[in-house]
Write a protein that holds these residues in place. Structure first.
Motif, PDB file in Angstrom:
ATOM      1  N   MET A   1       0.891  -1.322   0.096  1.00 22.99           N
ATOM      2  CA  MET A   1      -0.302  -0.288  -0.025  1.00 22.99           C
ATOM      3  C   MET A   1       0.869   1.314   0.085  1.00 22.99           C
ATOM      4  N   THR A   2       0.203   1.914  -0.926  1.00 20.77           N
ATOM      5  CA  THR A   2       1.383   3.557  -0.817  1.00 20.77           C
ATOM      6  C   THR A   2       0.261   4.477  -0.200  1.00 20.77           C
ATOM      7  N   PRO A   3       0.527   5.624   1.188  1.00 28.02           N
ATOM      8  CA  PRO A   3       0.060   7.120   0.715  1.00 28.02           C
ATOM      9  C   PRO A   3      -0.146   7.713  -0.298  1.00 28.02           C
ATOM     10  N   GLY A   4      -1.745   7.684  -0.312  1.00 22.94           N
ATOM     11  CA  GLY A   4      -2.296   8.539  -0.734  1.00 22.94           C
ATOM     12  C   GLY A   4      -2.742   7.826  -2.193  1.00 22.94           C
ATOM     13  N   ASN A   5      -3.363   6.551  -1.569  1.00 19.37           N
ATOM     14  CA  ASN A   5      -4.001   5.961  -2.994  1.00 19.37           C
ATOM     15  C   ASN A   5      -4.835   4.748  -2.004  1.00 19.37           C
ATOM     16  N   GLY A   6      -5.811   5.984  -1.294  1.00 16.60           N
ATOM     17  CA  GLY A   6      -6.516   5.430  -0.156  1.00 16.60           C
ATOM     18  C   GLY A   6      -6.667   4.430   1.065  1.00 16.60           C
ATOM     19  N   CYS A   7      -4.868   5.269   1.359  1.00 17.57           N
ATOM     20  CA  CYS A   7      -4.680   3.830   2.104  1.00 17.57           C
ATOM     21  C   CYS A   7      -3.973   5.244   4.056  1.00 17.57           C
ATOM     22  N   LEU A   8      -4.124   4.868   4.719  1.00 17.61           N
ATOM     23  CA  LEU A   8      -3.954   5.679   6.156  1.00 17.61           C
ATOM     24  C   LEU A   8      -3.384   5.721   6.195  1.00 17.61           C
ATOM     25  N   THR A   9      -2.401   6.692   5.930  1.00 16.73           N
ATOM     26  CA  THR A   9      -0.666   6.600   7.398  1.00 16.73           C
ATOM     27  C   THR A   9      -0.508   7.270   8.362  1.00 16.73           C
ATOM     28  N   LEU A  10      -0.389   6.388   9.583  1.00 20.66           N
ATOM     29  CA  LEU A  10      -0.740   7.532  10.750  1.00 20.66           C
ATOM     30  C   LEU A  10       1.028   6.825  11.317  1.00 20.66           C
ATOM     31  N   TRP A  11       1.321   8.215  12.171  1.00 19.14           N
ATOM     32  CA  TRP A  11       2.828   7.996  13.016  1.00 19.14           C
ATOM     33  C   TRP A  11       2.012   7.746  14.604  1.00 19.14           C
ATOM     34  N   ARG A  12       2.813   6.971  15.030  1.00 22.07           N
ATOM     35  CA  ARG A  12       2.769   6.406  16.429  1.00 22.07           C
ATOM     36  C   ARG A  12       3.983   6.090  16.444  1.00 22.07           C
ATOM     37  N   ILE A  18      -3.736   2.659  18.208  1.00 22.22           N
ATOM     38  CA  ILE A  18      -4.326   2.848  16.943  1.00 22.22           C
ATOM     39  C   ILE A  18      -5.878   2.095  17.206  1.00 22.22           C
ATOM     40  N   MET A  19      -7.341   2.932  17.319  1.00 22.06           N
ATOM     41  CA  MET A  19      -7.976   2.129  17.442  1.00 22.06           C
ATOM     42  C   MET A  19      -8.820   1.798  16.592  1.00 22.06           C
TER      43      MET A  19
END
Length: 65
Positions: A1-12, A18-19
């Motif tokens: 999956m690539t950010p910007g292609n319908g993928c939520l990317t989170l920094w933790r 993450i809920m």
């Protein structure tokens, strides 16, 4: 999956969560510097299957037989 292609990317950070919905929690347990590895703890109801991608692919292949 690539950010910007319908993928939520989170920094933790370690210990942060993450809920997903009301009953799935992902927790960052460990980050291995220089190796690109992250250990994630997953809390989910027993009726929800939780697998690594390669394990899921193997299970699906076995079901086809």
């Amino acid at each position: 999956m690539t950010p910007g292609n319908g993928c939520l990317t989170l920094w933790r950070r370690i210990g942060e969560r993450i809920m997903i919905g009301d009953n799935i929690v992902l927790t960052v347990v460990e980050i291995t510097q220089g190796k690109g590895k992250v250990r994630i703890g997953i809390e989910a109801p027993r009726e929800i299957e939780v697998d690594r991608e390669e394990v899921r692919a193997r299970k699906l292949e076995e079901r086809k037989r």
